[in-house]
Design an enzyme around this catalytic site. Structure first.
Site, PDB file in Angstrom:
ATOM      1  CG  ASP A  51      -7.585 -28.579 -43.592  1.00 51.18           C
ATOM      2  OD1 ASP A  51      -8.375 -28.241 -42.671  1.00 51.18           O
ATOM      3  OD2 ASP A  51      -6.615 -28.965 -43.480  1.00 51.18           O
ATOM      4  CB  SER A  52     -13.459 -28.533 -42.532  1.00 49.54           C
ATOM      5  OG  SER A  52     -13.814 -27.052 -42.692  1.00 49.54           O
ATOM      6  CG  ASP A  90      -7.010 -24.610 -42.704  1.00 49.22           C
ATOM      7  OD1 ASP A  90      -6.346 -23.896 -41.898  1.00 49.22           O
ATOM      8  OD2 ASP A  90      -8.155 -25.193 -42.369  1.00 49.22           O
ATOM      9  CE  LYS A 120      -7.320 -23.241 -39.143  1.00 48.41           C
ATOM     10  NZ  LYS A 120      -6.886 -24.741 -38.812  1.00 48.41           N
ATOM     11  CD  GLU A 122      -4.243 -29.325 -39.068  1.00 49.00           C
ATOM     12  OE1 GLU A 122      -3.864 -30.332 -38.848  1.00 49.00           O
ATOM     13  OE2 GLU A 122      -5.512 -29.222 -39.445  1.00 49.00           O
ATOM     14  CD  GLU A 189     -10.275 -29.140 -34.497  1.00 49.91           C
ATOM     15  OE1 GLU A 189      -9.653 -28.566 -35.021  1.00 49.91           O
ATOM     16  OE2 GLU A 189     -10.976 -30.263 -34.924  1.00 49.91           O
TER      17      GLU A 189
HETATM   18  O1  KIV Z   1     -10.637 -26.570 -41.325  1.00 48.98           O
HETATM   19  C1  KIV Z   1     -11.257 -26.136 -40.580  1.00 48.98           C
HETATM   20  O2  KIV Z   1     -12.511 -25.852 -40.623  1.00 48.98           O
HETATM   21  C2  KIV Z   1     -10.672 -25.601 -39.172  1.00 48.98           C
HETATM   22  C3  KIV Z   1     -11.494 -25.549 -38.125  1.00 48.98           C
HETATM   23  C4  KIV Z   1     -12.205 -26.694 -37.539  1.00 48.98           C
HETATM   24  C5  KIV Z   1     -10.669 -24.812 -37.092  1.00 48.98           C
HETATM   25  O3  KIV Z   1      -9.442 -25.943 -39.126  1.00 48.98           O
END
Ligand code: KIV
Length: 271
Positions: A51-52, A90, A120, A122, A189
C-alpha cells in the site's frame, strides 16, 4: 524437440524451505506491469504490491487513502507480468480492521479480481479474528508488525518501534500469535535488530525485515526507494542501488535540448 525449462514457482512452502536451509529470502515491492516484469525476471522470490503505492504511485503523504479497488488495479497489473515470484498484496486501511467478515470479503476480492497469491495485513492481536477468517478460506496471510504505517496517526511519528521493554514484549507475543493462527511469514518494520533476531529465532515461519537488521530471514525494500526514483526519503536502512531520479532528469533535459536544436528526430529516425 526443444523442451522449455520448467519454472519452479515460488510458493509459501518454498519460503519455509528457504528459512529451514538458512537461505535469505528476497522481497521487493512493485505496483505496475513493467517494473514487475523486470523484478520477476531478475529472480526475486516475493513481490509485494504494497500500500506504499499510495505514497510512491499516487503521491499521498500516508498509506491511508489508497482504496481496495486501487490495490486490485495495481495487483492485477503486477500479476500479468509475473511468471515465478509469489505475489503478495496489502489489504488497504479500512478493508480488514474491526470486522472479520469485511476482511474476508476484501481478501477474496483481491484474490479473485487480481489473481494474486496471498495478502498482507498490519497488526497482531487486534486483527486476530480477521487473520483467522481469511486463512480459513484458504488464503495465505503475511503478517506485519513493528512500524505499521496504517496506524501512523496513533504513533504520531515514523521513528523506530519497540525500543522499550513493554512494546518489545507485546511485539514478541503478537509474532507468536500470528504464527500460531497460521500466517506464513511476517514483515518486521523498523524495530531494533536485536529484537528482530530474537523473534526470527523464536518463529518457524520466515521474518522479512525492513529496517530490522540482517538477522531477519529475508529483506524487503520499496522498489522506488532502492532505485533512487525519489530523493526525499533517506532513512538509515535504505540502500540505493541506482539513482534513477538524476539519470531520468538528465535524459529528459537532453531530449529537450535535442528537440529544440532540431537534432531529434534525425533523417534516420523519420519515414
Ligand atoms: O507497503 C509496503 O511497501 C510495505 C513494505 C514497506 C513492507 O508494507
Amino acid at each position: 524437440m526443444e523442451h522449455k525449462k520448467e519454472i519452479r514457482r515460488v510458493t509459501t512452502h518454498v519460503l519455509q524451505e528457504l528459512k529451514r536451509k538458512g537461505e535469505k529470502i528476497t522481497m521487493l515491492t512493485a505496483y505496475d506491469f513493467s517494473f514487475a516484469k523486470i523484478v520477476d525476471s531478475a529472480g526475486i522470490e516475493v513481490i509485494l504490491v504494497g500500500d506504499s503505492a499510495s505514497n510512491v504511485m499516487a503521491g499521498h503523504e500516508t498509506t491511508l487513502p489508497i482504496t481496495l479497488d486501487q490495490m486490485i488495479y495495481h495487483a492485477s497489473s503486477v500479476v500479468r507480468a509475473v511468471g515465478r515470484a509469489l505475489v503478495v498484496v496489502d489489504l488497504p486501511f479500512g478493508s480488514y480492521q474491526g470486522n472479520s467478515k469485511i476482511a474476508l470479503d476484501s481478501a477474496v476480492r483481491i484474490m479473485k479480481e487480481s489473481g494474486a497469491h496471498a495478502v498482507k495485513l498490519e497488526g497482531g492481536r487486534t486483527v486476530k479474528e480477521s487473520v483467522e477468517r481469511i486463512i480459513s478460506a484458504g488464503i495465505p496471510v503475511m503478517g506485519h508488525l513493528g512500524l505499521t504505517p496504517q496506524s501512523i496517526y496513533k504513533f504520531g511519528t515514523y521513528v523506530v518501534r519497540a525500543r522499550g521493554e513493554e512494546e518489545a514484549k507485546q511485539l514478541e507475543s503478537d509474532a507468536i500469535l500470528l504464527e500460531e493462527i497460521g500466517t506464513f511469514a511476517l514483515v518486521l518494520e523498523k524495530i531494533p535488530a536485536k529484537l528482530a533476531d530474537k523473534v526470527s529465532k523464536q518463529l518457524k515461519i520466515p521474518t522479512i525485515g525492513i529496517g530490522a537488521g540482517r538477522k531477519c530471514d529475508g529483506q524487503v525494500l520499496v522498489l522506488h526507494d532502492m532505485l533512487g526514483i525519489n530523493k526525499e526519503f533517506s532513512p538509515r536502512f535504505l540502500r540505493r542501488y541506482l539513482n534513477i531520479y538524476d539519470d531520468t532528469t538528465r535524459a529528459v533535459q537532453k531530449y529537450i535540448r535535442d528537440v529544440k536544436a532540431v537534432d531529434f528526430p534525425s533523417e534516420k529516425e523519420q519515414y
